[in-house]
Design a protein around this motif. Structure first.
Motif, short mmCIF file in Angstrom:
data_model
loop_
_atom_site.label_atom_id
_atom_site.label_comp_id
_atom_site.label_asym_id
_atom_site.label_seq_id
_atom_site.Cartn_x
_atom_site.Cartn_y
_atom_site.Cartn_z
N GLU A 227 0.81 -1.23 0.00
CA GLU A 227 0.00 0.00 0.00
C GLU A 227 0.84 1.27 0.00
O GLU A 227 0.31 2.37 -0.13
CB GLU A 227 -0.92 0.04 1.25
N MET A 228 2.13 1.15 0.18
CA MET A 228 2.97 2.34 0.40
C MET A 228 3.23 3.11 -0.91
O MET A 228 3.53 2.53 -1.94
CB MET A 228 4.31 1.90 1.01
N VAL A 229 3.11 4.44 -0.83
CA VAL A 229 3.45 5.30 -1.97
C VAL A 229 4.96 5.58 -1.90
O VAL A 229 5.50 5.85 -0.83
CB VAL A 229 2.67 6.64 -1.90
N VAL A 230 5.61 5.49 -3.05
CA VAL A 230 7.07 5.72 -3.10
C VAL A 230 7.36 7.04 -3.80
O VAL A 230 6.93 7.25 -4.93
CB VAL A 230 7.77 4.58 -3.88
N GLN A 231 8.04 7.92 -3.09
CA GLN A 231 8.47 9.18 -3.71
C GLN A 231 9.96 9.08 -4.03
O GLN A 231 10.78 8.94 -3.15
CB GLN A 231 8.23 10.35 -2.74
#
Ligand SMILES: NC(=O)C1=CN([C@@H]2O[C@H](COP(=O)(O)OP(=O)(O)OC[C@H]3O[C@@H](n4cnc5c(N)ncnc54)[C@H](OP(=O)(O)O)[C@@H]3O)[C@@H](O)[C@H]2O)C=CC1
Ligand SMILES: CC(=O)C(=O)O
Ligand SMILES: [Mg+2]
Length: 563
Positions: A227-231
């Motif tokens: 679920e993690m967004v990666v920047q």
């Protein structure tokens, strides 16, 4: 729940002197802290006093960093309530110095440090992170930190700084943020020779090897924290574009330097055009710097033009990009990097322009954008020539001047210079904050054109929408929402970004519009009924949902209206 001393030693549990009498009893704290009960505000007042006694920005940073390590609520309340004074310490420009010295000032871990030597255990390392289910990570390989170049592992400071702003500026819970550095070696000789350097003591690995490592990292992220967004942050040019293209259609990720910067500059440009007196169709833009940020910004601005009815060809023709070799043209005779080809001019009739002065004389621009990481390239003659080319179009017209490179030591010109050389007419935005300037009794206020106005809201919107991807529509709408988030007073004062004190309010508006864009693009995985309800009740209901989910530390004894 642990008792007594342990509670005071855990930064996420510790409330300092804000524990209620009941908590003091139930957690066996009696006698371990002074008897006084203080609100967060009182504790903030003490901390501000301490910061003011510290002499240098780095000393102030170290105090703040240690505070974060003792009492997370206090740290964030302090930063949120004093953002104008403290953002330059936890972010650019001070974070640049922090990164330069990271290995020397290191005291305790604050991120995941993943070296290419440990590539077989990336998933294990991700699982070792002590907090469950992070929602957002900022990952860098340290190869282009702000405008300071390759800092290797020391670049981790930027991941830490950006994530502090995810919390302060958008209310993502600190426990849900994950800073990461991927250590692939460094070509920075100073670091390699420094006995205290904490990173791998070897030159950067080949592009191919790093690509494999990135593939492994992104696969591990998908497996461990789906679920993690990666920047992606501060990867050098080629990798910035390549990794974005490679992962954006299969994972939740975006590149802050390409997309976040593109969106923030577009938002500022929309306001600046209104103030400039030069109609949108007549604007001519010179970009000094054709790297990840320069090309990212040009593409985002172009998108604005095409959405306003211009053909792709017409929109593209408004941009002239300049790099170290001069105006980027198709027939310049060098092997143009892939990312420069799209904007390379073909209408130069064989003429080549080496210097920025030559380009300005040829183009007669109305706007000059600096993304070169090079201090002082907007010289007096350049800025005066820009003003003259705008004046030539009619009285009362104002030049748009955006020296956006970070930190301050890399700005293309200062605010004071911009005001002096344009007789106060420049519409100015810089990447790092300059102070106001008073000339002949008139005080001028600069804007800060930094992606901090976009990435926190973009990330929050992607998280809350449960977006499976970060789409172009989401990025574009972050810019549009930011441009529309100015108050009447801010517009009246001639600002093109919300005052920094309102960054959190603006971020929530950005998040709301990003969520709606995710829905329109069909990438929101929220239940259909939820969207039907918001569509019935409108923005108020959606905003209320967002507000209920953001972190906003308060304490016993605080009587204040919260966001
Ligand atoms: N305000 C903000 O929010 C943001 C600011 N930035 C800042 O932008 C700067 C650049 O970042 P990024 O685009 O990623 O870096 P890149 O290394 O990708 O690009 C730098 C570009 O500047 C050009 N350049 C360097 N020196 C000169 C010079 N003297 N004259 C003309 N062109 C020059 C380079 O030319 P060549 O291609 O020939 O090497 C290259 O095209 C950094 O300082 C960064 O901090 C970045 C993101 C956000
Ligand atoms: C602000 C930012 O992302 C940069 O300077 O790289
Ligand atoms: Mg960056």
């Amino acid at each position: 729940m642990a008792a007594g001393y342990q509670v005071l030693r855990e930064p996420l549990w510790n409330k300092g002197l804000s524990f209620t009498p009941e908590e003091r009893k139930s957690k066996n704290l009696t006698g371990l802290i002074p008897h006084t009960i203080e609100s967060l505000q009182t504790q903030c007042a003490r901390a501000m006093k301490m910061i003011q006694t510290r002499q240098t920005p780095i000393d102030k940073y170290l105090y703040l960093s240690s505070l974060k390590d003792q009492n997370v609520d206090l740290f964030y309340r302090l930063v949120m309530d004093n953002i104008r004074e403290l953002m330059p310490l936890v972010y650019t420009p001070t974070i640049g110095d922090v990164c330069l010295q990271y290995s020397s000032i290191y005291t305790r871990p604050e991120a995941l440090y993943i070296s290419i030597k440990q590539r077989k255990s990336i998933a294990t390392m991700l699982r070792n992170w002590p907090f469950p289910n992070p929602e957002i990570c900022v990952v860098t390989d340290g190869s282009r930190i702000l405008g300071l170049g390759d800092l290797g592992l020391n670049g981790v400071g930027i991941s830490v700084g950006k994530l502090a702003l995810y919390t302060a500026a958008a209310g993502i819970h600190p426990e849900k943020t994950l800073p990461i550095v991927l250590d692939c070696g460094t070509n920075n000789e100073t670091n390699l020779k420094d006995p205290l350097y904490l990173g791998l003591r070897q030159k950067r690995v080949s592009t191919t090897m790093q690509q494999e490592f990135m593939d492994e990292f992104m696969a591990a992220v998908k497996e461990v924290y789906p679920e993690m967004v990666v920047q992606f942050e501060d990867f050098e040019t080629e990798k910035a574009f390549k990794y974005l293209d490679r992962y954006r259609n299969t994972q939740k990720c975006f590149n802050d330097d390409v997309q976040g910067t593109g969106a923030v500059v577009l938002a500022g440009y929309i306001g600046a055009v209104d103030l400039s007196g030069v109609p949108l169709e007549e604007q001519r833009l010179v970009f000094m710097g054709a790297g990840s940020a320069g090309v990212g910004v040009a593409k985002q601005l172009m998108e604005y033009y095409t959405r306003r009815g211009l053909s792709e060809q017409e929109a593209r023709s408004k941009f002239w990009l300049v790099d170290t070799k001069g105006l980027v043209t198709r027939d310049r005779g060098d092997n143009l990097a892939e990312h420069k080809k799209y904007f390379a001019r073909t209408d130069n009739n064989g003429l080549q322009f080496r210097t920025l002065e030559e380009v300005i004389a040829y183009v007669k621009p109305s706007a000059l954008v600096g993304l070169t990481a090079t201090f002082g390239v907007f010289t007096e003659s350049v800025v005066r020539a820009l003003k003259a080319s705008v004046d030539g179009g009619g009285l009362g017209r104002r030049p748009i001047l955006f020296p956006l490179s970070n930190p301050l030591t890399k700005a293309e010109c200062t605010f004071e210079q911009a005001i002096q050389w344009t007789e106060g007419t420049a519409i100015f935005a810089s990447g790092s904050p300059f102070s106001s300037v008073t000339v002949d009794g008139i005080t001028y206020h600069p804007n800060q054109g930094n992606n901090v106005y976009v990435f926190p809201g973009l990330g929050l919107g992607a998280i809350l929408a449960k977006a499976s991807r970060v789409t172009d529509e989401m990025v574009y709408n972050s810019a549009d929402a930011l441009a529309k988030s100015l108050t009447a007073d801010e517009i009246h004062k001639g600002l093109i970004y919300p005052r920094i004190e309102r960054v959190r309010e603006a971020s929530l508006v950005v998040a709301r519009e990003v969520m709606k864009a995710a829905r329109r693009d069909g990438v929101s995985e929220l239940p259909e009924e939820q969207w039907v309800e918001w569509e019935e009740w409108g923005d108020v209901a959606l905003m209320s949902y967002i507000r209920q989910r953001v972190y906003d530390p308060v304490s016993f004894g605080d009587a204040r209206v919260r966001l």
